[in-house]
Motif scaffolding. Sequence first.
Motif, PDB file in Angstrom:
ATOM      1  N   GLU A 108      50.256  40.186  52.932  1.00  0.00           N
ATOM      2  CA  GLU A 108      48.921  40.450  52.292  1.00  0.00           C
ATOM      3  C   GLU A 108      49.851  42.093  51.771  1.00  0.00           C
ATOM      4  O   GLU A 108      49.410  42.730  50.225  1.00  0.00           O
ATOM      5  CB  GLU A 108      48.568  40.713  53.418  1.00  0.00           C
ATOM      6  N   GLN A 109      50.259  42.676  52.166  1.00  0.00           N
ATOM      7  CA  GLN A 109      50.396  44.479  52.286  1.00  0.00           C
ATOM      8  C   GLN A 109      51.193  44.069  50.688  1.00  0.00           C
ATOM      9  O   GLN A 109      50.975  45.315  49.944  1.00  0.00           O
ATOM     10  CB  GLN A 109      51.287  44.670  53.156  1.00  0.00           C
ATOM     11  N   MET A 110      52.219  43.261  50.604  1.00  0.00           N
ATOM     12  CA  MET A 110      53.177  42.970  49.380  1.00  0.00           C
ATOM     13  C   MET A 110      52.636  42.666  48.224  1.00  0.00           C
ATOM     14  O   MET A 110      52.958  43.061  47.597  1.00  0.00           O
ATOM     15  CB  MET A 110      54.265  42.463  49.500  1.00  0.00           C
ATOM     16  N   GLY A 111      51.598  42.109  48.582  1.00  0.00           N
ATOM     17  CA  GLY A 111      50.507  41.976  47.358  1.00  0.00           C
ATOM     18  C   GLY A 111      51.583  40.722  46.521  1.00  0.00           C
ATOM     19  O   GLY A 111      51.240  39.894  46.101  1.00  0.00           O
ATOM     20  N   VAL A 112      51.993  39.278  47.511  1.00  0.00           N
ATOM     21  CA  VAL A 112      52.626  38.656  47.170  1.00  0.00           C
ATOM     22  C   VAL A 112      51.088  37.413  46.351  1.00  0.00           C
ATOM     23  O   VAL A 112      50.277  37.460  46.476  1.00  0.00           O
ATOM     24  CB  VAL A 112      53.170  36.924  48.446  1.00  0.00           C
ATOM     25  N   ASP A 113      51.817  36.339  46.083  1.00  0.00           N
ATOM     26  CA  ASP A 113      50.765  35.464  45.889  1.00  0.00           C
ATOM     27  C   ASP A 113      50.307  34.423  45.931  1.00  0.00           C
ATOM     28  O   ASP A 113      49.206  33.257  45.723  1.00  0.00           O
ATOM     29  CB  ASP A 113      51.449  34.454  43.964  1.00  0.00           C
TER      30      ASP A 113
END
Length: 314
Positions: free
Chosen positions: A242-247
């Motif tokens: 979530e922190q990394m912004g994955v899809d």
Amino acid sequence: MKRIHVAAAVIRGTDGKILIARRADKQHQGGLWEFPGGKVEPAESVEAALSRELHEELGIIVTAARPLIKIKHDYPDKQVLLDVWEVSSFTGEPHGVEGQPLAWVSQRELAEYEFPAANRPIVAAARLPGEYLITPDDLDTPELLRGIRTAVPGGIKLVQLRAPNMYDPKYRDVAVDAVGLCAGKAQLMLKGPREWLGDFPAAGWHLTSEQLRKYASKGRPFPEDRWLAASCHDAEELSLAEQMGVDFVTLSPVLPTQSHPDAQPLGWEKARTLIEGFSKPVYLLGGVGPTDRQHAWECGAQGVAGIRAFWPQG
């Protein structure tokens, strides 16, 4: 601040296109596009709220729908829980009962429209299929490419080229061929060093859990128009994703597997609990196959991922 519970719909036409509506300028997040729906009333089920809202907003009657994804999102001025369902069948001709503009768009075109921030995971879920094929790691190059060549026309829309036993130059050569086989038909996800990211612009990237732990604090490594995924096994790794912004992510192992016999399986209920706290599409992996897709949906997952269970036989 009380979280507002909203039922929303990804409505698919018979041609596969998706219906979106434009929010009135005076509304919260006005002028942006959205997936139709509205607030769930007290003591009302989500399914009932969805049917009511879509009839009031679009003049249609829902005849087939299933849960797709739940998203918790905090705006500066309000908190929302989006309970999103995929509507695959309905009666009536959709029209903007309240005068709102509508548009039928392809999955690919969805990414070109501007949605509220809370809707971004819905866009990803609407574009992703219910099955994620991961290639076996014990095949030679001709077998690997032959399998992809068979799987993609057979309906597979998302492929991860996983070949941990290949040395780097060979993997890169196979990746070039795999990109060609998937072009215009399926989304290819590659694995490897971050340094390769710029070399395969048509491909997405699937991070190992080790890479996720190493790079999450650095943020998303490339723009939103490329798919980014990660392998997760617990709540901590989901938080890093979530922190990394994955899809999207894979979550494993759900059940015991031959490939990782010593790994402690999550089980369906633990997987369900982990998914409830995560606002991105999740593929369940490990001991599951195509026949488990419905069960995965009931747990809140995007679908199922697998190696042998999805690999073309013969």
